[in-house]
Motif scaffolding. Structure first.
Motif, mmCIF file in Angstrom:
data_model
loop_
_atom_site.group_PDB
_atom_site.id
_atom_site.type_symbol
_atom_site.label_atom_id
_atom_site.label_comp_id
_atom_site.label_asym_id
_atom_site.label_seq_id
_atom_site.Cartn_x
_atom_site.Cartn_y
_atom_site.Cartn_z
ATOM 1 N N ILE A 79 0.773 -1.140 -0.115
ATOM 2 C CA ILE A 79 0.138 -0.047 0.134
ATOM 3 C C ILE A 79 0.941 1.253 -0.006
ATOM 4 O O ILE A 79 1.923 1.179 0.758
ATOM 5 N N ALA A 80 0.422 2.161 -0.663
ATOM 6 C CA ALA A 80 1.292 3.393 -0.722
ATOM 7 C C ALA A 80 -0.003 4.647 -0.369
ATOM 8 O O ALA A 80 -0.193 4.810 0.753
ATOM 9 N N GLY A 81 -0.631 5.282 -1.285
ATOM 10 C CA GLY A 81 -1.619 6.024 -1.002
ATOM 11 C C GLY A 81 -2.775 5.325 -0.512
ATOM 12 O O GLY A 81 -3.729 6.044 0.113
ATOM 13 N N GLN A 86 -5.302 4.654 -2.520
ATOM 14 C CA GLN A 86 -6.725 5.100 -3.095
ATOM 15 C C GLN A 86 -7.381 4.202 -3.856
ATOM 16 O O GLN A 86 -8.541 4.185 -4.021
ATOM 17 N N VAL A 122 -7.433 0.840 -0.539
ATOM 18 C CA VAL A 122 -8.433 0.774 0.651
ATOM 19 C C VAL A 122 -10.114 0.419 0.084
ATOM 20 O O VAL A 122 -10.658 -0.271 0.781
ATOM 21 N N ASP A 133 3.241 -1.506 3.907
ATOM 22 C CA ASP A 133 3.171 0.226 3.683
ATOM 23 C C ASP A 133 4.593 0.514 3.123
ATOM 24 O O ASP A 133 5.639 0.320 3.507
ATOM 25 N N VAL A 176 -8.337 12.906 -3.298
ATOM 26 C CA VAL A 176 -7.868 11.716 -3.886
ATOM 27 C C VAL A 176 -6.371 11.985 -4.514
ATOM 28 O O VAL A 176 -5.328 11.160 -4.061
ATOM 29 N N ARG A 177 -6.177 13.117 -5.058
ATOM 30 C CA ARG A 177 -5.183 13.508 -5.730
ATOM 31 C C ARG A 177 -3.898 13.603 -4.533
ATOM 32 O O ARG A 177 -2.605 13.506 -4.620
ATOM 33 N N ASN A 178 -4.399 14.266 -3.417
ATOM 34 C CA ASN A 178 -3.398 14.519 -2.200
ATOM 35 C C ASN A 178 -2.890 13.369 -1.770
ATOM 36 O O ASN A 178 -1.649 13.245 -0.860
ATOM 37 N N ARG A 179 -3.431 11.976 -1.957
ATOM 38 C CA ARG A 179 -3.144 10.801 -1.405
ATOM 39 C C ARG A 179 -2.621 9.914 -2.305
ATOM 40 O O ARG A 179 -1.801 9.062 -2.150
#
Lengths: 167, 784, 284
Positions: free
Chosen positions: C29-31, C33, C36, C51, C104-107
């Motif tokens: 997992i990274a962001g 989006q 999850v 992570d 969503v773009r922030n993450r």
């Protein structure tokens, strides 16, 4: 199996217990009793769960609580200072930018970030920036008006010599 | 003192909501609380052969698992509460948990109760249900066909009811009419999508035999009654609390199986139980709206006089008759077929039809949007056929303002109106003539501009209780208020309605502040707790201001009358010599001889010196039952440009002129219009619930159901006219639903107007780019 | 919507991450989006989630010899904010502004999105058109895969089970090239019904380079090889229209409740034409 998560929420360093599968929003609501952050969907569409993570607006339903380890979270409860509404909250109030109020914390948090990045957004920029937040009550018009009004208030308060209000 | 009535003051509910300190149902947390989750049918129609719970019960944290067999003898089915008469209505029972058959995807089969949300959810995965799938039918017209599977043993042809309305001589009128137009209209299903999903928290006091339920409800007293029926608990032993509610739009009116089951579990396990819907669960389980297939006809003269309207409507009810479902396509739809026009001959037949889908019930506008849409589309097509401007046709047929009260062919009587006034105002805002010229010029350049107009009126402020009884509504439709004055002069007002975004914590306080001449800060409006508030019938049908408002006014009047008696006594004057001035009772001609509202609050509550025969205390209640419904009206106009290459519709201007009588708080009225219009724009342009032939909901998440977003919606220009209603003492009418009612045909009319040069007369909503493009291709004789 | 239980660890190093990536039942997992939501619907039920979002080796945007290199865990937000990318590949910001939404773009990360390979996501069209090269790493070593050989089907890529996508190389654009991204969004999800990225270079009035990547249209995002036929031609209206038709010729288009195959094909032709036109207009 729960893990201990050390993080900073609304300026307060704290530890919380959560299973790895716990979503950040559920930890905030169920463990930390910060119930201002809401859950309105399960596909990361509605934005009711928006909080700031290290100052960036994120959907706390799409972040694992364990991923917040060591980070700074700001929720709607962390905006007003000493009983004074944040200028964004004040503007939503004055412009009737909310009806049922369920989506409002998410909109407010997104707006706080937007206005930090872009202090004077156009109507189009505001509507685009709020794409990740759904409101079923207001038709968005007064939300847009509130964001513009908050932008103006914040610009005023950022003028040299003016008092800086809110977080 | 300036009056607050008419003033656009900021809302009093906002500070708590803006700071995240509101209390919505899922925010309620009780010690020892358990969590429920439901096993729901993945099939639209199936026999339930067995439900095996052994594995689920072994999951760590799972406390209990209930099946339909476990619960069927201990609870009653979900009742239908609007038993419309004279239509052979059949409402088969909807068991709280299915045990023989499931009839829609999402029908509950078992309930898992556990120590945490996660454990409950884990348990759901391990309940093994053996289904025998049966055929599904999702289209209400098809469901009446011979080939269709039968949902309920005692409902032949799946027809729940056949309801008729008739006035004048429609058969003769149509036979002799010079001009006839007809349409087949689809009014697709919609998913209400209140942003707060439903939730329930129940706790049982075993010693007292008392149940408390926090629930996402627009009408806690109705929920109390329905829970009493389903759970076999006496009504006075149930307390229902609807705390802050995150939008409803009709979806939080009905009684639901899951909410009652949460109560059942709390009673059985003697521990508090919480359940909160997921959005994808909400889309399958919480009621949907609309779902009509309509065959409609209009006839008239060659010079634009409408003489008759006829309909045949298949109204999908879903798998069961939800709480108010039968009343929506009948009373709230068929009786409104005249719209704002003088149509002397009307005939309608509405079939209520069961399909293997989520139950359908009231959704913002509930019946009136469907009626307005069919009338306004027909008027448009008629105008085009006789080559008259649709505005001219409308104007010619509007009920003139000097004819009110006006009884239409369906038998109901409209209270008041100035339909032409609103039309003129809206046309002026647009400069209709200039736009028509611009449109003509654009057409020459190959651009497709269109203008759509809707003149509407609607029925709301539901409604006289006697009428409610006559049309089979299982309750009253009065509303209530208790005004309680405390010794220090502060006031609480307990109301029977349950606002959930509309703002009556503010507007009702405005009424009371004016009445008593006290600061609004000294007044609190309390709603939503059946333990505190008088019997009321809820917030829906744009009724809280129009019915609850007068109740507040009446109760406040009674308090003031008593205060006046006391003032006269204390001032040793006669009541006739007192006048109310600047928040005081003053002896006429002796300005020093006065008692403020605060003085009287104290003296009434301590009762040291009451007039003979007058009881201590200062409070009053009122139950206000209106003499009629109220009928708001207006004109909406929209201009669009259609990109014929992609089918994309761009709204250029949207103008809404509405008349809801005198406005208590114009800022809030405008907010209701904005929200209502955008909800209608969603319906017109992008929202649709889609089932496949097997009854699977293909719009089961917000990834596929297109609730409007800020970037997709235009700015709305609002204005109003003010025509008081003679029905209630405030003269007010509802404004919560007008936007949705008017905007849908306005947009569709505009798009069809834009595409008229291509020979397009009608496109079924929603007018997505894909749909509009396909219609253009068809019109051009291209593929499809 | 609660995921099935899993264990969570944070990789301490890239080596640590690569070790985890090769383990059965593990998801990185990274962001988050993409992952999850899958976890919430229990469409993914890993036993361990590792992570990698914070690893410095996977972050950042740098200028290299052959082009601009983006760490796989770089967020969309950081792509938007990058001055370097604005200069070297303005199409990245143009496209990214329409991905998901602000939050969503922030993450969300570019690598996460590409590896997820949703056939309607925007970025695949861009990396195809730019002829990007993806670095895939495992404990066994490192290899480079051209974007044009990376996408294998809906949610399927050339990545082996034990591989991680670690960086994306965007080769420098040809001299004088213009770029453009055109898309039509599905109203509910914001994903592309059709999205088209185009790169066009023009010299002396004739096209010297043309590349088109298309997403949303078919079950796999694809590189429309026919665009190369524009080379040597004058990019006028008729020629670009013909090129657009050629680009989707023979494609088996997706069909769903949001758009018929026929409509998607039509939109794709429109989008290719517009993207080529805009890119050609920006060229030079």
């Amino acid at each position: 199996m729960t893990q201990t998560i050390t993080l900073n929420v609304n300026g307060q360093a704290l530890k919380a217990q959560a299973e790895p599968r716990t979503l950040l929003v559920h930890m905030l609501r169920d463990e930390l009793n910060l119930t201002g952050t809401q859950v309105g969907c399960d596909t990361s569409q509605c934005g009711a769960c928006t909080v700031l993570l290290d100052g960036r607006a994120v959907k706390s339903c799409s972040v694992l609580a364990v991923q917040a380890e060591g980070h700074k979270i700001t929720t709607i409860e962390g905006l007003a200072r000493d009983g004074t509404l944040h200028p964004v909250q004040q503007a939503f109030w004055e412009k009737h930018g909310l009806q049922c109020g369920f989506c409002t914390p998410g909109f407010v948090m997104t707006t706080v970030e937007l206005l930090r990045d872009n202090p004077d957004p156009t109507e189009d920029e505001i509507r685009h920036a709020l794409e990740g937040n759904v409101c079923r009550c207001t038709g968005y018009q007064n939300i847009v008006a509130a964001v513009r009004s908050a932008a103006s208030a914040l610009r005023g308060s950022r003028r040299p010599g003016a008092a800086v209000s809110g977080g | 003192m300036a009056t607050l009535f008419g003033s656009g003051i900021k809302r009093r509910e906002d500070p708590r909501l803006l700071t995240g300190r509101g209390t919505y149902t899922d925010d309620v947390k009780l010690p020892g609380m358990l969590y429920a989750a439901f096993v729901r049918s993945p099939f639209a129609h199936a026999r339930v052969r067995s439900v095996e719970t052994k594995r689920a019960k072994k999951v760590a944290g799972v406390v209990a698992v209930y099946t339909g067999q476990d619960t069927k003898d201990r609870v009653n089915p979900v009742p239908c509460a609007w038993n419309v008469p004279n239509c052979d209505l059949r409402t088969p029972p909807h068991p709280l948990l299915a045990y023989e058959k499931v009839r829609y995807v999402g029908d509950a089969v078992a309930m898992v109760v556990a120590e945490s949300r996660a454990a409950a959810r884990d348990g759901v995965d391990l309940v093994d249900v053996d289904y025998e799938p049966l055929d599904a039918v999702v289209n209400p017209e098809k469901a009446t066909g011979k080939e269709a599977p039968q949902l309920h043993a005692d409902v032949p042809g799946n027809v729940a009811f056949t309801w008729k309305v008739s006035g004048g001589d429609p058969a003769k009128t149509f036979a002799e009419a010079a001009v006839k137009v007809e349409l087949r209209l689809l009014q697709p299903r919609l998913q209400p999508t209140a942003l707060e999903p439903r939730a329930a928290v129940a706790t049982w006091n075993d010693a007292m035999g008392q149940l408390t339920l926090w629930v996402t409800s627009q009408n806690p007293h109705i929920h109390r009654f329905l829970c009493s029926v389903m759970l076999k608990v006496p009504e006075h032993k149930i307390r229902v609390v609807a705390p802050d509610v995150g939008g409803g739009f009709g979806s939080k009116i009905p009684g639901y199986a899951d909410e009652a089951l949460v109560c059942f579990a709390a009673m059985d396990l003697k521990r508090p139980v919480k359940w909160t819907e997921d959005r994808s669960e909400n889309y399958k389980v919480t009621i949907h709206g609309r779902d009509h297939v309509e065959y409609v006809e209009l006839c008239g003269t060659k010079d634009g006089t409408i003489t008759g309207l006829r309909t045949r409507v298949y109204a999908g009810l879903g798998a069961y008759a939800s709480t108010a479902a039968p009343g929506i396509p009948t009373i709230l739809h068929g009786l409104m077929y005249s719209g704002p026009y003088t149509i002397p001959n009307i005939e309608g037949t509405v079939y209520g039809v069961y399909t293997t889908t989520t139950p359908v019930d009231a959704y913002r506008g509930a019946g009136r949007p469907e009626a307005t849409y069919l009338i306004e589309r027909l008027v448009e097509v008629y105008a085009r056929k006789i080559k008259m401007d649709p505005v001219v046709v409308r104007r010619k047929n509007l009920i003139p303002k000097d004819k009110f009260p006006y009884t239409v062919a369906t038998g109901i009587t409209y209270d008041s109106g100035d339909y032409q006034g609103a039309l003129d105002k809206a046309l002026g805002m647009l400069d209709y003539k200039a736009f028509r010229a611009e449109q003509a010029k654009a057409r020459k350049q190959g651009r497709y501009l269109g203008v759509g107009v809707t003149t509407y009126c609607e029925i709301c402020g539901l409604g006289p209780s006697q009428v409610a009884g006559a049309v089979g509504f299982g309750g009253g439709l009065y509303d209530s208020a208790v005004v309680r004055v405390y010794p220090t002069g502060v006031v609480r007002v307990y109301i029977g309605g349950k606002p959930h975004g509309q703002g009556e914590e503010t507007t009702f306080a405005q009424i009371v502040a004016d009445e008593f001449g006290i600061p609004i800060e000294n007044i609190e409006i309390v709603a939503g707790d059946t333990e505190a508030t008088p019997q009321g019938w809820g917030t829906y049908g744009s009724r809280t201001t129009a019915v609850g408002g007068p109740a507040v006014k009446l109760a406040a009047d009674r308090v003031k009358e008593k205060a006046k008696k006391l003032a006269a006594h204390l001032l040793e004057a006669s009541e006739a010599d007192l006048e109310w001035k600047d928040g005081k009772f003053v002896v006429r001609g002796s300005p020093d001889q006065a008692k403020t509202f605060g003085d009287l609050a104290l003296m009434a509550n301590v009762a040291w010196n009451m007039p003979p025969g007058v009881e201590p205390g200062l409070e009053a209640s009122a139950f206000y039952d209106p003499s009629n419904f109220v009928f708001p009206f207006g004109t909406h106009i929209c201009t669009v440009e259609v990109d014929v290459e992609t089918g994309r519709v761009k709204i250029l201007r949207y103008i809404a002129v509405d008349d809801c009588g005198p406005q208590i708080n114009p800022m809030l009225v405008e907010g209701q219009v904005h929200g209502g219009v955008v909800q209608g724009l969603g319906e017109a342009l992008q929202e649709i619930a889609v089932y496949d032939e097997d009854g699977q909901l293909l719009t089961g998440t917000m990834m596929d159901y297109a609730v409007p977003r800020a970037s997709q919606m235009p700015k709305i220009e609002t204005a109003s006219t003010v025509t008081p209603s003679p029905v209630n003492p405030l003269g007010v009418k509802g404004i919560g639903e007008t936007g949705t009612i008017a905007s849908v045909p306005t947009v569709v009319n505009a798009v069809c107007d834009a595409l008229a040069p291509l020979g397009i007369t009608h496109i079924d909503k929603p007018l997505t780019p894909a749909t509009v493009w396909a219609a253009i291709q068809q019109a051009k004789g291209g593929a499809r | 919507m609660i995921p099935a239980a899993f264990e969570y660890t944070r990789a301490r190093s890239l080596a640590d991450a690569l070790k985890a990536a090769g383990t059965r039942g593990t998801k990185v997992i990274a962001g988050g989006q993409s992952l999850v939501p899958l976890l919430r619907f229990r469409l993914a039920q890993p036993s361990v989630v590792v992570d990698i979002g914070h690893l410095p080796q996977l972050q950042g945007i740098k200028r290299a010899k052959q082009g601009t290199v983006i760490g796989a865990a770089t967020t969309y937000r950081d792509l938007l904010d990058s001055k370097l990318l604005h200069n070297t590949h303005p199409i990245i910001a143009e496209t990214t502004a329409g991905i998901g939404d602000r939050q969503v773009r922030n993450r969300g990360t570019i690598g996460g999105g590409l590896a997820h390979a949703d056939p309607a996501s925007d970025m695949p069209a861009v990396v195809l058109a730019l002829d990007a090269v993806l670095t895939l790493q495992s404990r066994r070593g490192k290899r480079s895969v051209p974007a044009r050989k990376f996408f294998k089907g809906p949610f399927a890529t050339a990545m082996k089970k034990d591989e991680l996508l670690t960086e994306i190389l965007l080769p420098f654009l040809p001299q004088g090239a213009g770029t453009a991204y055109e898309s039509f969004e599905q109203a509910a999800s914001g994903y592309a019904l059709v999205g088209v990225a185009a790169v066009v270079a023009v010299s002396g009035g004739a096209v010297t380079h043309a590349a088109v990547g298309i997403t949303g249209l078919a079950d796999t995002p694809f590189f429309a090889a026919s665009a190369a036929k524009l080379i040597g031609r004058t990019p006028n209206k008729e020629i670009l229209r013909a090129a657009a038709a050629a680009a989707v010729e023979g494609v088996s288009a997706n069909e769903d409740i949001h758009a018929s195959a026929e409509y998607r094909l039509h939109l794709a032709r429109v989008a290719v034409r517009k993207a080529l036109t805009t890119a050609a207009g920006r060229a030079g």
